[in-house]
Design a protein around this motif. Structure first.
Motif, PDB file in Angstrom:
ATOM      1  N   ARG A 184       0.838  -1.194   0.000  1.00 40.70           N
ATOM      2  CA  ARG A 184       0.000   0.000   0.000  1.00 40.70           C
ATOM      3  C   ARG A 184       0.876   1.247   0.000  1.00 40.70           C
ATOM      4  O   ARG A 184       0.391   2.357   0.186  1.00 40.70           O
ATOM      5  N   ASP A 185       2.182   1.055  -0.203  1.00 42.84           N
ATOM      6  CA  ASP A 185       3.146   2.135  -0.075  1.00 42.84           C
ATOM      7  C   ASP A 185       3.952   2.253  -1.364  1.00 42.84           C
ATOM      8  O   ASP A 185       4.730   1.369  -1.705  1.00 42.84           O
TER       9      ASP A 185
ATOM     10  N   HIS B 169      -6.444   2.587  -0.566  1.00 47.23           N
ATOM     11  CA  HIS B 169      -6.770   3.449   0.575  1.00 47.23           C
ATOM     12  C   HIS B 169      -6.820   4.884   0.074  1.00 47.23           C
ATOM     13  O   HIS B 169      -6.234   5.213  -0.973  1.00 47.23           O
ATOM     14  N   PRO B 170      -7.522   5.748   0.793  1.00 45.61           N
ATOM     15  CA  PRO B 170      -7.565   7.161   0.380  1.00 45.61           C
ATOM     16  C   PRO B 170      -6.149   7.737   0.322  1.00 45.61           C
ATOM     17  O   PRO B 170      -5.327   7.491   1.193  1.00 45.61           O
ATOM     18  N   GLY B 171      -5.862   8.449  -0.714  1.00 43.33           N
ATOM     19  CA  GLY B 171      -4.532   9.026  -0.877  1.00 43.33           C
ATOM     20  C   GLY B 171      -3.551   8.081  -1.534  1.00 43.33           C
ATOM     21  O   GLY B 171      -2.342   8.324  -1.512  1.00 43.33           O
ATOM     22  N   GLY B 172      -4.054   7.011  -2.140  1.00 41.67           N
ATOM     23  CA  GLY B 172      -3.168   6.036  -2.759  1.00 41.67           C
ATOM     24  C   GLY B 172      -2.921   6.307  -4.225  1.00 41.67           C
ATOM     25  O   GLY B 172      -2.585   5.374  -4.967  1.00 41.67           O
ATOM     26  N   GLN B 173      -3.094   7.553  -4.667  1.00 44.01           N
ATOM     27  CA  GLN B 173      -2.938   7.863  -6.088  1.00 44.01           C
ATOM     28  C   GLN B 173      -1.512   7.612  -6.580  1.00 44.01           C
ATOM     29  O   GLN B 173      -1.301   7.167  -7.714  1.00 44.01           O
ATOM     30  N   GLU B 174      -0.519   7.904  -5.721  1.00 39.68           N
ATOM     31  CA  GLU B 174       0.869   7.710  -6.132  1.00 39.68           C
ATOM     32  C   GLU B 174       1.142   6.234  -6.399  1.00 39.68           C
ATOM     33  O   GLU B 174       1.801   5.882  -7.383  1.00 39.68           O
TER      34      GLU B 174
END
Length: 628
Positions: free
Chosen positions: A374-375, A403-408
């Protein structure tokens, strides 16, 4: 009934305590998940490992005496011999000689044990002590067959003949010319009429109860080969350097003659395989054992120190370089075993003395690497580190924990050649891994954390070659922290109340040198776990009732229940940040669930971890004999 009320009250109290413990673990988990705590823990772990290593280097260096002077006699820690303390605790409750004799008299199976000895230019004091140690055995149904290999000193013949005249159980033979240790042992073997045969070097000693416990182990019936733990006698005659061994590990024996002393086998089986080969002198026992285990039906490890190996400048117990030919002889013995078994492999020297690697060939079947993440930062490092891997057919399966903010992370995956599996929900290693396995197209699965980096180009070749073997179910690797300290080299059952990683956090473990060699283990970590896809599916994959911890151990134990072996090979070597993306540690509920399922195994000693070692810590050290 008052008793029923008391029981109900106790059950309610336990439920209340379970709830409070769960609440406290949740609070502790939030603290451990904080950025500053995780940073401090990682730095502290690295510093702790370096401190342990520096302390060991200082202790064994010539500078230690200056350190003691600098600290002063009042501040310097008192000298301590953990093995002497352990021995004292072991010997205190040992039954008497009479007890051992009465116990042996009740056995239904009372075989004669022949002790073989080869002598050549022996030191008289040591030879006398060696023979005295046989004559002092509490189990009296023994023979001692000695062959002198043409020693020039006249006293040798005179002494041996006098011993034979004094005790008819002692038989002696004398070679006219020096033929080497194998020839001498074979000549001594011609005098043997015992049911079992064991071996004693002319400068070593048997424990007074060695043959008692050897025969006791044979009471279960059908035992072909036995070996025990051992230690050394230093030049002052004090016991030191214990060698505590795992139970029967075929993989470890294919790397080193770990059986050592005391070694015994049925005379029938030794006759069948053909005794010793002179061209393997220096590793003649290794060559014999490799042939014995190929035909043995039952191999037993006696978890007692029954043999004392004397240290002196000419012995490998003190100086492994004293017999340089022994390394080559061991390689020859193993190469012959490989040929007999029709294994497509070559023998290579391992980093340890008298140790080897089998370089097995592989057909390079396709492999699916299943990675949970997730990173984006960690996955980028993983993808970069993966470039070192030398393997022709690799499919990457990435299970994306959305997860929210996982666009990268999403953008990185869009640009990566991989099978992409999206997962939404709370972290569940088992469920996510099972989804990744469903999306995998290869017949071999290798589950990897996204915080590992391979250190050897051939790591996947080694793993694939093992997984092509039908008897192997799971293969794991040797994982290191970024500092170089060990994190994982196999899992031990019952450690810390559940399962643990022996030697975690240190750079070496003298008591357990075989952490550096391929060997059988009870389980391996899911951070690097290889398995055939058909076996994985047959077993139902990872059990999703273990969402975070114990899922890997549970899978390995089910693999072993189905008759397959679990291996760890240090050539599958990777660095591992460990818990870089989640909090480490286990919860009470997880441990309770694991114990309910596998309690029958946890209550027993782990077959691959000596009982002499403490199980309340991952540090490889001797246990307190009063509490272990």
């Amino acid at each position: 009934m008052p008793e029923d009320n008391d029981l109900w009250s106790l059950e309610q109290e336990i439920k209340f305590l379970d709830l409070r413990l769960s609440q406290q673990e949740q609070r502790l988990g939030r603290v451990e998940a904080s950025v500053i705590f995780r940073f401090n823990r990682r730095v502290g772990g690295i510093l702790g490992s370096l401190k342990k290593t520096a302390g060991q280097l200082l202790l064994h260096s010539p500078f230690h005496r200056y350190y003691v002077r600098l600290k002063g006699p009042d501040k310097a820690p008192p000298p301590r011999d953990p093995y002497a303390e352990w021995l004292a605790g072991q010997q205190a409750p040992l039954p008497s000689l009479l007890w051992h004799q009465q116990e042996a008299a009740r056995w239904t199976f009372q075989p004669v044990v022949t002790v073989l000895m080869s002598t050549y230019r022996p030191k008289k004091e040591w030879l006398e002590r060696a023979i005295a140690s046989v004559k002092a055995q509490s189990y009296e149904k023994w023979q001692l067959s000695v062959c002198d290999d043409a020693s020039e000193e006249p006293w040798v013949r005179e002494y041996l003949e006098s011993q034979s005249r004094a005790d008819p159980r002692i038989r002696v033979a004398f070679r006219e010319s020096n033929g080497g240790i194998s020839a001498a042992f074979n000549t001594a073997g011609q005098l043997a009429t015992g049911d079992y045969v064991t071996f004693l070097d002319h400068d070593d000693e048997l424990d007074p109860y060695a043959l008692h416990y050897l025969v006791e182990a044979c009471q279960q019936g059908g035992v072909d080969v036995l070996y025990s733990d051992e230690d050394c006698l230093n030049p002052s005659g004090e016991r030191c350097m214990p060698g505590f061994k795992p139970d029967w590990s075929p993989e470890l024996l294919d790397s080193r003659m770990y059986f050592g002393h005391l070694l015994a086998a049925t005379r029938r089986l030794i006759d069948e395989v053909g005794w010793f080969s002179s061209d393997c002198d220096g590793a003649q026992d290794y060559d014999l054992v490799l042939r014995l285990v190929e035909r043995a039906h039952k191999i037993v490890h006696i978890r007692r120190i029954l043999y004392h190996w004397r240290q002196h400048p000419q012995s490998t117990a003190m100086d492994p370089k004293s017999k340089p030919y022994a390394q080559e002889a061991g390689r020859l013995a193993l190469a012959r075993a490989v040929s007999r078994r029709r294994i497509d492999a070559t023998v290579e020297d391992a980093p340890l003395p008298f140790a080897y690697y089998l370089h097995r060939s592989t057909a390079h079947p396709p492999v699916s690497l299943v990675v949970l993440t997730r990173d984006a930062r960690l996955l980028s490092i993983f993808l970069e580190g993966r470039k070192i891997t030398r393997y022709p057919a690799v499919e990457l399966v990435v299970v994306e924990h959305a997860h929210p903010g996982g666009q990268e992370l999403s953008r990185l995956l869009d640009a990566t050649d991989c099978v992409r599996v999206r997962y939404e929900g709370p972290f569940n290693f088992s469920r996510m891994s099972n989804l990744g396995a469903q999306g995998a197209g290869a017949g071999l699965l290798v589950f990897l954390n996204d915080d590992v980096t391979p250190l050897r180009p051939d790591w996947l070749e080694v793993m694939a070659a093992h997984l092509e073997r039908p008897e192997i179910g799971v293969v794991g690797g040797r994982l290191l922290y970024p500092s170089g300290a060990m994190q994982h080299a196999g899992v031990v059952l019952g450690m810390g109340g559940g399962a643990g990683h022996p030697g975690s956090g240190v750079f070496s473990a003298d008591l357990m040198y075989y952490l550096q060699l391929p060997r059988d283990v009870s389980a391996v970590t899911g951070a690097c776990l290889g398995i055939r896809k058909d076996l994985f599916q047959e077993l139902g994959g990872f059990d999703e009732s273990f969402p975070v911890n114990y899922n890997d151990v549970d899978l390995c134990l089910r693999v072993r229940e189905h008759g397959y072996r679990v291996l760890v090979d240090p050539r599958v070597e990777l660095t591992h940040l460990e818990s870089a993306t989640r909090t480490g540690g286990t919860t009470f509920a997880e441990r309770q669930h694991f114990r309910r399922r596998w309690g029958h195994l946890l209550r027993q000693p782990d077959p691959y971890y000596p009982e002499a070692f403490a199980r309340d810590t991952e540090e490889v050290r001797l246990a307190n004999p009063q509490v272990r």
